[in-house]
Write a protein that holds these residues in place. Structure first.
Motif, short mmCIF file in Angstrom:
data_model
loop_
_atom_site.label_atom_id
_atom_site.label_comp_id
_atom_site.label_asym_id
_atom_site.label_seq_id
_atom_site.Cartn_x
_atom_site.Cartn_y
_atom_site.Cartn_z
N MET A 329 -3.39 -2.12 -4.09
CA MET A 329 -2.77 -3.41 -4.36
C MET A 329 -1.33 -3.23 -4.80
O MET A 329 -0.41 -3.90 -4.31
CB MET A 329 -3.53 -4.15 -5.46
CG MET A 329 -4.82 -4.77 -5.02
SD MET A 329 -4.54 -5.96 -3.73
CE MET A 329 -5.63 -7.26 -4.20
N VAL A 330 -1.11 -2.30 -5.73
CA VAL A 330 0.25 -2.04 -6.21
C VAL A 330 1.12 -1.56 -5.06
O VAL A 330 2.25 -2.02 -4.86
CB VAL A 330 0.23 -1.01 -7.36
CG1 VAL A 330 1.65 -0.67 -7.79
CG2 VAL A 330 -0.56 -1.53 -8.54
N PHE A 334 4.51 -3.19 -3.34
CA PHE A 334 5.77 -2.49 -3.14
C PHE A 334 6.19 -2.56 -1.67
O PHE A 334 7.34 -2.83 -1.35
CB PHE A 334 5.62 -1.02 -3.57
CG PHE A 334 6.83 -0.20 -3.26
CD1 PHE A 334 7.96 -0.31 -4.04
CD2 PHE A 334 6.84 0.67 -2.17
CE1 PHE A 334 9.10 0.42 -3.75
CE2 PHE A 334 7.97 1.40 -1.87
CZ PHE A 334 9.10 1.28 -2.66
N ALA A 335 5.22 -2.34 -0.78
CA ALA A 335 5.55 -2.35 0.65
C ALA A 335 6.07 -3.72 1.08
O ALA A 335 7.07 -3.82 1.80
CB ALA A 335 4.31 -1.97 1.47
N ILE A 336 5.40 -4.77 0.59
CA ILE A 336 5.84 -6.11 0.96
C ILE A 336 7.25 -6.36 0.44
O ILE A 336 8.13 -6.87 1.15
CB ILE A 336 4.86 -7.18 0.41
CG1 ILE A 336 3.55 -7.11 1.17
CG2 ILE A 336 5.46 -8.58 0.55
CD1 ILE A 336 2.49 -8.05 0.63
N PHE A 361 13.53 -5.88 14.46
CA PHE A 361 13.06 -6.85 13.49
C PHE A 361 11.62 -7.29 13.80
O PHE A 361 10.86 -7.60 12.89
CB PHE A 361 14.01 -8.04 13.42
CG PHE A 361 15.26 -7.72 12.63
CD1 PHE A 361 15.20 -7.68 11.25
CD2 PHE A 361 16.45 -7.45 13.25
CE1 PHE A 361 16.32 -7.37 10.50
CE2 PHE A 361 17.58 -7.13 12.52
CZ PHE A 361 17.52 -7.09 11.14
N VAL A 362 11.27 -7.29 15.08
CA VAL A 362 9.88 -7.58 15.44
C VAL A 362 8.98 -6.52 14.83
O VAL A 362 7.99 -6.83 14.15
CB VAL A 362 9.70 -7.61 16.97
CG1 VAL A 362 8.23 -7.70 17.32
CG2 VAL A 362 10.47 -8.75 17.58
N LEU A 363 9.36 -5.26 15.03
CA LEU A 363 8.53 -4.16 14.53
C LEU A 363 8.35 -4.27 13.02
O LEU A 363 7.23 -4.22 12.50
CB LEU A 363 9.19 -2.83 14.90
CG LEU A 363 8.44 -1.60 14.40
CD1 LEU A 363 7.16 -1.42 15.20
CD2 LEU A 363 9.30 -0.36 14.48
N LEU A 364 9.48 -4.43 12.30
CA LEU A 364 9.40 -4.47 10.84
C LEU A 364 8.61 -5.68 10.37
O LEU A 364 7.85 -5.61 9.40
CB LEU A 364 10.80 -4.48 10.24
CG LEU A 364 11.56 -3.16 10.39
CD1 LEU A 364 13.05 -3.36 10.18
CD2 LEU A 364 11.01 -2.14 9.42
N VAL A 370 0.47 -5.18 7.68
CA VAL A 370 -0.38 -4.11 7.15
C VAL A 370 -0.64 -4.29 5.65
O VAL A 370 -1.80 -4.43 5.24
CB VAL A 370 0.23 -2.73 7.47
CG1 VAL A 370 -0.59 -1.63 6.84
CG2 VAL A 370 0.33 -2.53 8.97
N PRO A 371 0.40 -4.32 4.81
CA PRO A 371 0.09 -4.56 3.38
C PRO A 371 -0.61 -5.89 3.13
O PRO A 371 -1.46 -5.97 2.23
CB PRO A 371 1.46 -4.52 2.69
CG PRO A 371 2.47 -4.58 3.75
CD PRO A 371 1.83 -4.07 5.00
N SER A 372 -0.27 -6.92 3.91
CA SER A 372 -0.94 -8.21 3.71
C SER A 372 -2.42 -8.08 3.99
O SER A 372 -3.26 -8.61 3.25
CB SER A 372 -0.34 -9.28 4.62
OG SER A 372 1.04 -9.34 4.45
N ALA A 373 -2.74 -7.35 5.06
CA ALA A 373 -4.15 -7.17 5.40
C ALA A 373 -4.86 -6.35 4.34
O ALA A 373 -6.02 -6.62 4.00
CB ALA A 373 -4.29 -6.51 6.76
N ILE A 374 -4.16 -5.34 3.79
CA ILE A 374 -4.76 -4.55 2.70
C ILE A 374 -5.15 -5.48 1.55
O ILE A 374 -6.24 -5.39 0.99
CB ILE A 374 -3.77 -3.48 2.22
CG1 ILE A 374 -3.58 -2.41 3.29
CG2 ILE A 374 -4.26 -2.85 0.91
CD1 ILE A 374 -2.54 -1.38 2.95
#
Lengths: 602, 188
Positions: A329-330, A334-336, A361-364, A370-374
């Motif tokens: 979660m932490v 950070f990733a977001i 920008f599409v890629l990023l 990914v972090p949202s899904a986590i």
């Protein structure tokens, strides 16, 4: 030892040492206690109540423009009584329609979901949950609220201007916003918008400085960073985003003011207005968009992260289970936060941005999935097999997860630059961001208010009203925004005053009417919440135990109505992480309890 | 509050930390301006400019002022309050001289035809240098407050924290100016 015993023991300690003096002895007048207060808990309530008033105004605006969209051919005589010359004969003036849309966006994004959400909960929870008597600088904290208040006053006054408030959209793109002659809303209304936003930015910077410093420097003994509740982690990243991105908006605001009043041409070039050729040359409106969205995108996460933190905490407490994947979660916070600075151009795919640049920008952008899904995965696994208590706060937290999934999935569509050619500036976008950041974050805010109301006011809110509020709001949110996806896919553009001129959009007449009716109902339901909120402050059921939810975190070790200074005696020491629920056969173990000899480490 | 601060002796003082975060946010604002400048420069219709010589003198002045404020802090630590006030006052004077020199530089620019609205590059020059001067002025006001407090005979204060804060901010505006100067010289 249960918590009541703990607090008794603490009050005994006080009498022994007799050093509670600085907590109780200074008698304060009404003004220093409730108006110019330096107590973080009062300031948080000030932010909350100001935010609620703004939400009421912003919500009312959406109801008024939904009337226009749902019933483009009807007249509503009461609108003329309410708005005067902006609704001649009960028909909304097109100029004022744009003003309403602009102010709805500005108010909700900045005043409600930034100041109202993180202002409330950062102020309230940071000192209480990290174990500090107050913020690092209570004075700056007070100043931050009063800057916000003056920003509010300026913005509120602009609503009553003869030429109307700013109406070039909440993104205030030039040249519309840079030229007073462009439309009536670009005159004084725009200047007041900019002045208000300048004050607001200062308020957010002062607030952010305090939050970061308090979290990093004022933690109680034993409260290492990995023992912080996730609410604090989310508020920390929120503050970092704010401190680093709001100054860039300030520079955009400064440049825009120069363009408006001193004849520079940062954003203006080759413009003919009313048959007159303007002397401005060499500017680029795209430059403004870059500066704006460099703030604008982190701003989305400034809004969403606190809601995520609140959701994590509320879900864990009410599932009676430790949060699943604390470090994940932490890490995802950070990733977001880091990614949010590198995706701003996805708001600009169709501005003539280099397509090669766009692909990065599409890629990023898609990486944020990914972090949202986590996070979503961790919330669901925390709920999984928990002993769930469906308190109103918990319902709203689960509602947040639901809305975040529904709205987040369409983010993957919109993040593709090629799909964006079709979908940009349609109702699809409106549906996407309302679900994922608008309504979802409102749900996070509701979850927080319901959950911490006993701590804030020493009383409970009425449960029946809360349940009615929840079910109508979540059903209504989906009824309003789900159909908008279809409208957007069919190409219906956002921000339009009237669609009845287009043959292809006539089929949506009934749907628009339906959305407007639901919007009206949902708005009325929010009045129920506001009634419940204010009624419960004075007449709600009293809280009789210091820890009504059986939570582990520090704010529940304070007295039921904590005074300035929070803890009567010494600040408690922390020995464990905040998510020891259902451990070793015990329902919960507070953070203040030392780790036993035979206890498993988590 | 005091008890909490005592417990955290080896941690950085919260006010100092707050200042560092605030500096980061000022840096972000100037990053906004300078990156907008770079973007704009690569577009058509950009006229490059020559900085007036006087900006180099102002650079020297602000560097010297940074040295005097270090000296003032050293005196403060040795409790030589008279010297401390003297160096602090000279820093203040140098700060004012810096702002005046910037102003003279602007007037020279203006008279040589580099006016605010003539070209975007000139507009940027005025805004970037002007906003830096505003930050120096803010520092001058803060210096004035610290100086008045230093002359207060009724209340002697040997707390180093405000002095340190003043030092950090002053070195920051100094370094910021050197960065901006190099930026404007190299990227025109």
């Amino acid at each position: 030892m249960n918590n009541e015993e703990v607090s008794h023991e603490q009050s005994l300690v006080v009498h022994d040492l007799g050093h509670a003096a600085h907590v109780h002895h200074h008698k304060q007048s009404f003004i220093t206690k409730y108006i110019f207060s330096q107590d973080h808990k009062i300031i948080s309530r000030q932010f909350l109540i100001t935010g609620i008033i703004w939400a009421l105004i912003g919500g009312l605006f959406s109801v008024i423009f939904r009337l226009q969209l749902g019933y483009p051919d009807s007249t509503f005589p009461f609108l003329q009584d309410l708005l005067g010359h902006w609704a001649p004969g009960g028909k909304l003036d097109p100029e004022f329609y744009y003003a309403l849309v602009t102010m709805h966006g500005t108010i909700l994004v900045f005043f409600v979901l930034t100041a109202g959400l993180s202002g409330t909960f950062a102020n309230f929870l940071i000192p209480l949950q990290v174990g500090a008597r107050d913020m690092a600088s209570p004075f700056l904290n007070m100043l931050s609220y009063w800057f916000f208040f003056s920003a509010s006053i300026v913005m509120f006054c602009s609503l009553f201007l003869q030429t109307g408030p700013a109406s070039g959209g909440w993104t205030i793109y030039p040249p519309l916003s840079a030229l007073g002659d462009a439309m009536s809303g670009s005159k004084t209304g725009m200047d007041m918008w900019l002045a208000s936003m300048g004050l607001f930015i200062i308020s957010q910077l002062l607030a952010g400085l305090n939050y970061i410093t308090t979290i990093l420097n004022m933690r109680t003994k034993g409260m290492s960073m990995t023992r912080l509740p996730l609410t604090i982690w989310s508020l920390f990243f929120t503050a970092v985003l704010g401190v680093l991105s709001f100054p860039v908006l300030l520079s955009a605001v400064v440049l825009l003011l120069f363009d408006r009043h001193l004849g520079t041409s940062f954003f203006l070039s080759d413009i003919v207005i009313g048959g007159k050729i303007l002397p401005n040359e060499g500017g680029s409106p795209i430059l403004f968009q870059h500066l704006f969205w460099f703030l604008g995108h982190p701003e989305v996460y400034i809004i969403a992260l606190p809601a995520m933190g609140i959701t994590s905490e509320v879900i864990s407490v009410n599932s009676r289970k430790p949060i699943f994947g604390y470090m994940a979660m932490v890490g995802s916070f950070f990733a977001i936060a880091a990614l949010s600075f590198m995706v701003w151009a996805h708001h600009m795919f169709v501005t003539g941005l280099n397509p090669f640049l766009g692909s990065f920008f599409v890629l990023l952008t898609l990486l944020i999935a990914v972090p949202s899904a986590i996070k979503v995965f961790n919330w669901l696994t925390t709920l999984w097999k928990g002993s769930i208590r469906f308190t109103p706060g918990m319902l709203f937290a689960i509602g947040f997860v639901s809305l975040f999934i529904s709205g987040g999935l369409t983010g993957i569509w919109l993040g593709n630059s090629s799909l964006d050619i079709h979908l940009h500036d349609t109702y699809f976008v409106v549906a996407h961001f309302h679900l994922v950041m608008g309504v979802a974050s409102m749900f996070g805010m509701f979850a927080g208010v319901y959950h911490w109301f006993p701590k804030m006011f020493g009383r409970y809110m009425n449960n029946t009203l809360s349940y009615i509020h929840f079910w109508i709001t979540i059903a209504g949110a989906y009824c309003i925004f789900w159909p908008m996806h279809y409208e957007g896919l069919a190409g219906m553009p956002r921000r339009y005053y009237d669609f009845s001129n287009w043959e292809s959009f006539k089929m949506f007449g009934g749907l628009n009417e339906f959305i407007s009716v639901v919007a009206l109902i949902v708005f009325a339901t929010q009045l129920l919440f506001i009634f419940n909120f204010f009624y419960s402050i004075f007449k709600g059921r009293k809280v009789t135990t210091p820890n009504p939810w059986g939570a582990t975190t520090l704010e529940w070790t304070t007295p039921i109505r904590p005074g300035h200074g929070n803890w009567i005696s010494e600040i408690p020491e922390v020995y464990r992480w905040p998510y020891d629920y259902g451990k070793d056969g015990r329902d919960f173990i507070p953070q203040t309890e030392p780790v036993g000899e035979n206890e498993n480490r988590h | 509050m005091i008890a909490v601060m005592k417990e955290q002796k080896n941690k950085i003082h919260p006010h100092k930390f707050t200042l560092w975060v605030a500096l980061a946010s000022i840096v972000m604002m100037f990053t906004g301006f300078t990156s907008a400048y770079i973007v704009k420069r690569n577009m058509a219709n950009w006229i490059s400019f020559q900085l007036p010589k006087i900006f180099w003198y102002s650079t020297a002045v602000i560097i010297i002022s940074s040295i005097t404020i270090i000296l003032s802090r050293n005196c403060f630590r040795r409790r030589e309050m008279k010297q401390y006030r003297l160096w602090l006052a000279s820093t203040l004077v140098l700060g004012v001289i810096f702002v005046c020199l910037q102003y003279i530089g602007f007037t020279q620019l203006w008279h040589s035809g580099i006016t605010l609205t003539k070209n975007v590059s000139f507009s940027f020059l005025y805004i970037i240098v002007g906003l830096h001067a505003v930050h120096v002025l803010g520092g001058v006001i803060a210096l004035l407050v610290v100086l008045i407090k230093a002359y207060n005979v009724k209340r002697k204060n040997y707390n180093i924290v405000p002095v340190d804060l003043m030092n950090t901010y002053w070195h920051f505006v100094d370094l910021l100016w050197i960065y901006l100067l190099l930026f404007l010289v190299m990227i025109r």
